[in-house]
Design a protein around this motif. Structure first.
Motif, PDB file in Angstrom:
ATOM      1  N   ALA A   2     -12.952  34.602  32.408  1.00 60.09           N
ATOM      2  CA  ALA A   2     -12.789  33.148  32.425  1.00 60.09           C
ATOM      3  C   ALA A   2     -11.693  32.724  31.449  1.00 60.09           C
ATOM      4  N   VAL A   3     -11.666  33.334  30.282  1.00 58.84           N
ATOM      5  CA  VAL A   3     -10.625  33.005  29.299  1.00 58.84           C
ATOM      6  C   VAL A   3      -9.249  33.417  29.820  1.00 58.84           C
ATOM      7  N   ALA A  16      -8.192  30.999  32.562  1.00 59.09           N
ATOM      8  CA  ALA A  16      -7.767  29.712  32.011  1.00 59.09           C
ATOM      9  C   ALA A  16      -6.379  29.827  31.377  1.00 59.09           C
ATOM     10  N   GLY A  64      -3.126  27.825  32.664  1.00 58.28           N
ATOM     11  CA  GLY A  64      -2.386  27.016  31.701  1.00 58.28           C
ATOM     12  C   GLY A  64      -0.918  27.404  31.645  1.00 58.28           C
TER      13      GLY A  64
END
Length: 104
Positions: free
Chosen positions: A52-53, A56, A60
């Motif tokens: 998930a990190v 993201a 971004g």
């Protein structure tokens, strides 16, 4: 009669009658503890959080790239409009034409 509390964390969950009977007769008291989690599988939380990190961070980064492309595109259009409106610029006999005229 000497009253003692059952040992450990499980003490409040043992019925008092069963505890006293086992204490008086010397019979063994069997305590069954049921666990709610299964530790034999994959710990999904430890696996999914890094993904998930990373996802993201990737989104971004792509968002930043798209924003920079839009900014450069707007700057190029603004430069084209300004250069077309001003015409040739001359300093000390040297003339610089910023934009080519459109010939049809």
């Amino acid at each position: 009669m000497n009253h003692r509390d059952p040992p450990g964390i499980i003490a409040p969950h043992i019925p008092a009658d069963d505890w006293r009977r086992a204490e008086a007769t010397g019979a063994p008291l069997v305590i069954v503890v049921q666990t709610t989690s299964d530790h034999t599988g994959i710990p999904w939380q430890r696996v999914l959080i890094p993904f998930a990190v990373a996802g993201a961070a990737a989104l971004g980064t792509w968002g930043l790239v798209v924003a920079l492309c839009a900014l450069f595109d707007a700057a190029a259009h603004a430069w084209t409009v300004i250069a077309g409106a001003t015409g040739p610029i001359g300093i000390g006999g040297i003339t610089l034409k910023l934009a080519r005229p459109k010939t049809h």
